[in-house]
Design an enzyme around this catalytic site. Sequence first.
Site, PDB file in Angstrom:
ATOM      1  N   SER A   1     -60.628  59.413 -36.064  1.00 34.51           N
ATOM      2  CA  SER A   1     -61.768  60.071 -35.433  1.00 34.51           C
ATOM      3  C   SER A   1     -62.966  60.126 -36.374  1.00 34.51           C
ATOM      4  O   SER A   1     -62.807  60.240 -37.599  1.00 34.51           O
ATOM      5  CB  SER A   1     -61.361  61.494 -35.055  1.00 34.51           C
ATOM      6  OG  SER A   1     -62.486  62.242 -34.665  1.00 34.51           O
TER       7      SER A   1
ATOM      8  N   TYR B   1     -58.599  69.814 -37.331  1.00 39.13           N
ATOM      9  CA  TYR B   1     -58.342  68.577 -36.586  1.00 39.13           C
ATOM     10  C   TYR B   1     -58.740  67.368 -37.431  1.00 39.13           C
ATOM     11  O   TYR B   1     -57.964  66.423 -37.611  1.00 39.13           O
ATOM     12  CB  TYR B   1     -59.132  68.596 -35.265  1.00 39.13           C
ATOM     13  CG  TYR B   1     -59.223  67.253 -34.590  1.00 39.13           C
ATOM     14  CD1 TYR B   1     -58.107  66.694 -33.974  1.00 39.13           C
ATOM     15  CD2 TYR B   1     -60.422  66.522 -34.582  1.00 39.13           C
ATOM     16  CE1 TYR B   1     -58.184  65.443 -33.366  1.00 39.13           C
ATOM     17  CE2 TYR B   1     -60.505  65.290 -33.972  1.00 39.13           C
ATOM     18  CZ  TYR B   1     -59.390  64.752 -33.374  1.00 39.13           C
ATOM     19  OH  TYR B   1     -59.471  63.523 -32.780  1.00 39.13           O
TER      20      TYR B   1
ATOM     21  N   LYS C   1     -56.451  64.220 -39.216  1.00 40.72           N
ATOM     22  CA  LYS C   1     -56.682  62.783 -38.986  1.00 40.72           C
ATOM     23  C   LYS C   1     -56.847  62.062 -40.330  1.00 40.72           C
ATOM     24  O   LYS C   1     -56.334  60.963 -40.527  1.00 40.72           O
ATOM     25  CB  LYS C   1     -57.914  62.573 -38.100  1.00 40.72           C
ATOM     26  CG  LYS C   1     -57.680  62.933 -36.642  1.00 40.72           C
ATOM     27  CD  LYS C   1     -56.705  61.960 -35.984  1.00 40.72           C
ATOM     28  CE  LYS C   1     -56.349  62.332 -34.581  1.00 40.72           C
ATOM     29  NZ  LYS C   1     -55.305  61.457 -33.988  1.00 40.72           N
TER      30      LYS C   1
HETATM   31  N1  UFG Z   1     -71.743  70.206 -25.614  1.00 40.96           N
HETATM   32  C1  UFG Z   1     -72.556  71.131 -24.993  1.00 40.96           C
HETATM   33  N2  UFG Z   1     -72.021  71.885 -23.967  1.00 40.96           N
HETATM   34  C2  UFG Z   1     -70.729  71.749 -23.558  1.00 40.96           C
HETATM   35  C3  UFG Z   1     -69.910  70.783 -24.200  1.00 40.96           C
HETATM   36  C4  UFG Z   1     -70.454  70.033 -25.233  1.00 40.96           C
HETATM   37  O1  UFG Z   1     -73.724  71.300 -25.340  1.00 40.96           O
HETATM   38  O2  UFG Z   1     -70.303  72.472 -22.652  1.00 40.96           O
HETATM   39  C5  UFG Z   1     -72.308  69.417 -26.706  1.00 40.96           C
HETATM   40  C6  UFG Z   1     -71.564  69.613 -28.015  1.00 40.96           C
HETATM   41  O3  UFG Z   1     -72.107  70.711 -28.726  1.00 40.96           O
HETATM   42  C7  UFG Z   1     -71.798  68.284 -28.705  1.00 40.96           C
HETATM   43  C8  UFG Z   1     -71.886  67.278 -27.547  1.00 40.96           C
HETATM   44  O4  UFG Z   1     -72.148  68.053 -26.399  1.00 40.96           O
HETATM   45  O5  UFG Z   1     -73.013  68.300 -29.371  1.00 40.96           O
HETATM   46  C9  UFG Z   1     -70.605  66.500 -27.337  1.00 40.96           C
HETATM   47  O6  UFG Z   1     -69.535  67.421 -27.252  1.00 40.96           O
HETATM   48  P1  UFG Z   1     -68.061  66.993 -26.787  1.00 40.96           P
HETATM   49  O7  UFG Z   1     -67.255  68.259 -26.765  1.00 40.96           O
HETATM   50  O8  UFG Z   1     -68.153  66.184 -25.545  1.00 40.96           O
HETATM   51  O9  UFG Z   1     -67.579  66.026 -27.942  1.00 40.96           O
HETATM   52  P2  UFG Z   1     -67.490  66.311 -29.512  1.00 40.96           P
HETATM   53  O10 UFG Z   1     -68.576  65.500 -30.140  1.00 40.96           O
HETATM   54  O11 UFG Z   1     -67.439  67.736 -29.860  1.00 40.96           O
HETATM   55  O12 UFG Z   1     -66.022  65.802 -29.831  1.00 40.96           O
HETATM   56  C10 UFG Z   1     -65.638  64.488 -29.784  1.00 40.96           C
HETATM   57  C11 UFG Z   1     -64.127  64.412 -29.516  1.00 40.96           C
HETATM   58  C12 UFG Z   1     -63.350  65.064 -30.635  1.00 40.96           C
HETATM   59  C13 UFG Z   1     -63.769  64.477 -31.933  1.00 40.96           C
HETATM   60  C14 UFG Z   1     -65.263  64.577 -32.100  1.00 40.96           C
HETATM   61  C15 UFG Z   1     -65.731  63.941 -33.371  1.00 40.96           C
HETATM   62  O13 UFG Z   1     -63.821  65.057 -28.320  1.00 40.96           O
HETATM   63  O14 UFG Z   1     -61.971  64.851 -30.440  1.00 40.96           O
HETATM   64  O15 UFG Z   1     -65.906  63.919 -31.010  1.00 40.96           O
HETATM   65  O16 UFG Z   1     -65.305  62.652 -33.404  1.00 40.96           O
HETATM   66  F1  UFG Z   1     -63.206  65.161 -32.959  1.00 40.96           F
END
Ligand code: UFG
Length: 352
Positions: A125, A152, A156
């Site tokens: 990741s 997490y 990894k």
């Molecule tokens: N976000 C919002 N509102 C929400 C959900 C997400 O504003 O309700 C924002 C988050 O703050 C982030 C972006 O949208 O800035 C993307 O969020 P996601 O939760 O879709 O994805 P992440 O980047 O947090 O996580 C993903 C994977 C993880 C991994 C991470 C880093 O789901 O497993 O990328 O690689 F660890």
Amino acid sequence: MGDMDRGSKPAVLVTGGAGYIGAHTAKALHEQGFFPVVYDDLSSGFREAVRWGEFVHGDIRDARALGETIEAHAIKAVIHFAGLIEVGRSVVRPDLFWDINVGGTMSLLSAIRERGVDRLVFSSSAAVYGQGGRGPLETIPEAAPKAPASPYGDTKLACEWMIAAECRAYGLSAVALRYFNAAGADPSGQIGEAHEPETHLIPLAIAAAIGRGPALTVFGTDYDTPDGTCLRDYIHVNDLAAAHVAALNVELPAGRFEAANVGVGQGRSVLQVVEAVARAVGRPVPHAIGARRAGDPASLVADPGYVRELLGWSAQCSDLDRIVADALRWEAQPAYSTGGRAAGPTARTQPQ
Ligand code: UFG
């Protein structure tokens, strides 16, 4: 479908193959002439997502069951997805993440060592990088400092170290693929993203726009980025699946460990995603501005140069509008029923 349909196709063990990225990869394997053998405890995957090859119900920490599966199906190579993925939960239950992600990988390595499997592709990741000292508009090469912002990400990175040492000691060859933000769904509508609870941006924004969920909360507008919201590198899940097939096929000497970023190389802000969803649905996405979410780096954008060089792979269908259109088709009509999830032994016995 059973082993009778296998013919002379090389069998590939796909741990966690009933999950989101695993199921799309099993389909890609099938299409490329491999026989996927999905090994999953269904604690977060769906039985209905296993449509290609064979299904084996089992726990990733069970080295004996893994060894028996490898032997019974004459497995030639392993793609290892099985593990816990929710960043927020890892902060409150790091013990579960070390047990399942690191303990599970250790069991898998012992099983493949004993049975002489010599190729492993590992689901890593972008979380291994954290924000480090990087500026918000800088892309991330593989050599960037590793500073995970969550347990997490720690697990990894620990798995990568364990696999690299296994390669050096025992002649395994392995590729760790560091995913950026997997999104979208197979256009067939057969498989797609399904998490419980759903925490990912694109499905939540779609649910809000089509009236299936509450208004979206945008987590923070005060980041040091062009519009103040976080930048991510969204990659179509089928592009990601193709990268796994390329990592199985690439020629590597015995003992070699490689790690490669799998992303597009383009940062999209939360508000740009919200606009893309509004365009696709034809309606605005109801949303409110909220506080930052703990553990979110301001930006995670891949430098995809090395993966192109190593695997000859680059993203083909990761245009944001296409990702959102495919995700929307799936969210409007998901193929899995809730009954498709049979709680495995892991789900029943673990404290939450
Ligand atoms: N976000 C919002 N509102 C929400 C959900 C997400 O504003 O309700 C924002 C988050 O703050 C982030 C972006 O949208 O800035 C993307 O969020 P996601 O939760 O879709 O994805 P992440 O980047 O947090 O996580 C993903 C994977 C993880 C991994 C991470 C880093 O789901 O497993 O990328 O690689 F660890």
